[in-house]
Design a protein around this motif. Sequence first.
Motif, mmCIF file in Angstrom:
data_model
loop_
_atom_site.group_PDB
_atom_site.id
_atom_site.type_symbol
_atom_site.label_atom_id
_atom_site.label_comp_id
_atom_site.label_asym_id
_atom_site.label_seq_id
_atom_site.Cartn_x
_atom_site.Cartn_y
_atom_site.Cartn_z
ATOM 1 N N PRO A 103 0.818 -1.224 0.000
ATOM 2 C CA PRO A 103 0.000 0.000 0.000
ATOM 3 C C PRO A 103 0.849 1.270 0.000
ATOM 4 C CG PRO A 103 0.119 -0.894 2.222
ATOM 5 C CD PRO A 103 0.840 -1.874 1.341
ATOM 6 N N TYR A 104 0.222 2.347 -0.438
ATOM 7 C CA TYR A 104 0.845 3.658 -0.511
ATOM 8 C C TYR A 104 -0.044 4.692 0.197
ATOM 9 C CZ TYR A 104 3.033 1.411 -4.626
ATOM 10 O OH TYR A 104 3.675 0.554 -5.483
ATOM 11 N N GLY A 105 0.551 5.863 0.439
ATOM 12 C CA GLY A 105 -0.258 7.009 0.828
ATOM 13 C C GLY A 105 -0.151 7.395 2.286
ATOM 14 N N ARG A 106 -0.470 8.672 2.541
ATOM 15 C CA ARG A 106 -0.429 9.245 3.892
ATOM 16 C C ARG A 106 -1.738 9.929 4.261
ATOM 17 N NH1 ARG A 106 5.001 12.696 3.159
ATOM 18 N NH2 ARG A 106 3.807 13.251 1.309
ATOM 19 N N PHE A 107 -2.816 9.564 3.559
ATOM 20 C CA PHE A 107 -4.135 10.142 3.833
ATOM 21 C C PHE A 107 -4.742 9.365 5.005
ATOM 22 C CE2 PHE A 107 -8.735 10.734 2.852
ATOM 23 C CZ PHE A 107 -8.775 12.107 2.800
ATOM 24 N N CYS A 108 -4.112 9.508 6.158
ATOM 25 C CA CYS A 108 -4.415 8.648 7.308
ATOM 26 C C CYS A 108 -4.637 9.497 8.556
ATOM 27 C CB CYS A 108 -3.250 7.684 7.578
ATOM 28 S SG CYS A 108 -2.778 6.681 6.145
ATOM 29 N N LEU A 109 -5.356 8.930 9.502
ATOM 30 C CA LEU A 109 -5.456 9.565 10.814
ATOM 31 C C LEU A 109 -4.089 9.494 11.485
ATOM 32 C CD1 LEU A 109 -8.826 7.988 12.029
ATOM 33 C CD2 LEU A 109 -8.491 10.235 11.006
ATOM 34 N N THR A 110 -3.703 10.573 12.135
ATOM 35 C CA THR A 110 -2.366 10.670 12.725
ATOM 36 C C THR A 110 -2.448 10.481 14.231
ATOM 37 O OG1 THR A 110 -1.734 12.213 10.971
ATOM 38 C CG2 THR A 110 -0.348 12.169 12.936
ATOM 39 N N PRO A 111 -1.692 9.522 14.784
ATOM 40 C CA PRO A 111 -1.772 9.269 16.233
ATOM 41 C C PRO A 111 -1.519 10.508 17.089
ATOM 42 C CG PRO A 111 -0.566 7.506 15.151
ATOM 43 C CD PRO A 111 -0.794 8.555 14.112
ATOM 44 N N ALA A 112 -0.710 11.448 16.570
ATOM 45 C CA ALA A 112 -0.378 12.638 17.360
ATOM 46 C C ALA A 112 -1.467 13.702 17.325
ATOM 47 C CB ALA A 112 0.934 13.238 16.858
ATOM 48 N N ASP A 113 -2.521 13.504 16.546
ATOM 49 C CA ASP A 113 -3.587 14.515 16.459
ATOM 50 C C ASP A 113 -4.194 14.770 17.841
ATOM 51 O OD1 ASP A 113 -3.286 14.810 13.746
ATOM 52 O OD2 ASP A 113 -4.987 13.532 13.213
ATOM 53 N N ALA A 114 -4.351 16.054 18.155
ATOM 54 C CA ALA A 114 -4.966 16.443 19.434
ATOM 55 C C ALA A 114 -6.217 17.278 19.195
ATOM 56 C CB ALA A 114 -3.963 17.219 20.279
ATOM 57 N N ASN A 115 -6.772 17.187 17.984
ATOM 58 C CA ASN A 115 -7.966 17.967 17.639
ATOM 59 C C ASN A 115 -9.181 17.471 18.404
ATOM 60 O OD1 ASN A 115 -7.556 15.567 15.995
ATOM 61 N ND2 ASN A 115 -9.441 16.136 14.949
ATOM 62 N N GLN A 116 -10.204 18.306 18.436
ATOM 63 C CA GLN A 116 -11.469 17.915 19.065
ATOM 64 C C GLN A 116 -12.482 17.371 18.061
ATOM 65 O OE1 GLN A 116 -12.920 21.228 21.454
ATOM 66 N NE2 GLN A 116 -10.817 21.776 21.995
ATOM 67 N N ARG A 117 -12.278 17.674 16.769
ATOM 68 C CA ARG A 117 -13.245 17.245 15.766
ATOM 69 C C ARG A 117 -12.561 16.953 14.444
ATOM 70 N NH1 ARG A 117 -18.271 20.989 13.665
ATOM 71 N NH2 ARG A 117 -16.507 22.259 12.931
ATOM 72 N N TYR A 118 -13.051 15.901 13.774
ATOM 73 C CA TYR A 118 -12.668 15.618 12.392
ATOM 74 C C TYR A 118 -13.831 15.979 11.481
ATOM 75 C CZ TYR A 118 -8.561 12.838 13.756
ATOM 76 O OH TYR A 118 -7.353 12.417 14.252
ATOM 77 N N LEU A 119 -13.540 16.716 10.420
ATOM 78 C CA LEU A 119 -14.473 16.944 9.326
ATOM 79 C C LEU A 119 -14.026 16.062 8.172
ATOM 80 C CD1 LEU A 119 -14.648 20.859 9.448
ATOM 81 C CD2 LEU A 119 -16.364 19.249 10.318
ATOM 82 N N LEU A 120 -14.797 15.027 7.882
ATOM 83 C CA LEU A 120 -14.480 14.094 6.807
ATOM 84 C C LEU A 120 -15.409 14.400 5.639
ATOM 85 C CD1 LEU A 120 -14.292 10.781 8.883
ATOM 86 C CD2 LEU A 120 -12.480 12.469 8.498
ATOM 87 N N ILE A 121 -14.839 14.771 4.511
ATOM 88 C CA ILE A 121 -15.632 15.225 3.376
ATOM 89 C C ILE A 121 -15.249 14.387 2.172
ATOM 90 C CG2 ILE A 121 -16.227 17.225 1.961
ATOM 91 C CD1 ILE A 121 -15.012 18.895 4.428
#
Length: 251
Positions: A103-121
């Motif tokens: 597999p390829y690509g970096r369009f992934c959730l990042t373990p270091a994310d500290a956001n409160q919300r994801y907007l997935l579009i």
Amino acid sequence: MAIQHFPLKLVGRRMLAPSVAHLSFVRDDGQPLDFIPGQFLQVHFHYADGTATKRSYSLATIHDHALGPGEAVEIAVSYVAGGAATALFEGLEEGGHVDASGPYGRFCLTPADANQRYLLIGTGTGVTPYRAMLPLLERQIAQRDIQVVLLFGARTPAELLYGDEFRAFADRHPRNFRFVPCLSRELPPDPHPDVRHGYVQQFLAEFAPDPATDIAYLCGNPNMVDACFEALKASGLAVSQIRREKYVSSK
């Protein structure tokens, strides 16, 4: 480093929509094919004149463990009239093989994310990586109490890929996950309150993108990706808070 190719054997097929197939494959050389949700495979083949070509397909498989040898991976393939890849997949019988890499690509959730919300579009088959992300999102809901909004653009209810699965996930997590189908041509007879009539970019502002809390993912039609990217920047999100992947149809 040379790209490693491997055979994929078709083990299952069903239609998600009139022109979109959900295909299941196993890697047929005895090796595992694990991936991070959001990554994609490339399928390699030749045009009728012998010219080599390839197509990229996001992996749609829902899994909560490292995939081992013999475990299936899934992709969603849009059938395009006259398309070379369409001819390849339509003519592939169960048990038949394609040549793949990844597999390829970096369009992934990042373990270091500290956001409160994801907007997935997403639009069309651009929603497939979000299906694969559901177990990770469920874990983050449990661990961080994150909020998630999935805005999914399609023309009709019949083209709402994996819509029943996303609605079931939203029903399981009503406080944390909103599934907002945006249907541009026709609505179902009795639409859910979160269904919208129009294009995803028309309804993004309704969810008040906020640089203090949000990370956004954009996947699918290039025009949608560009329009939402500009709207998110205008709302104050930094480029680092917007992750993009464009899907371009090829003959």
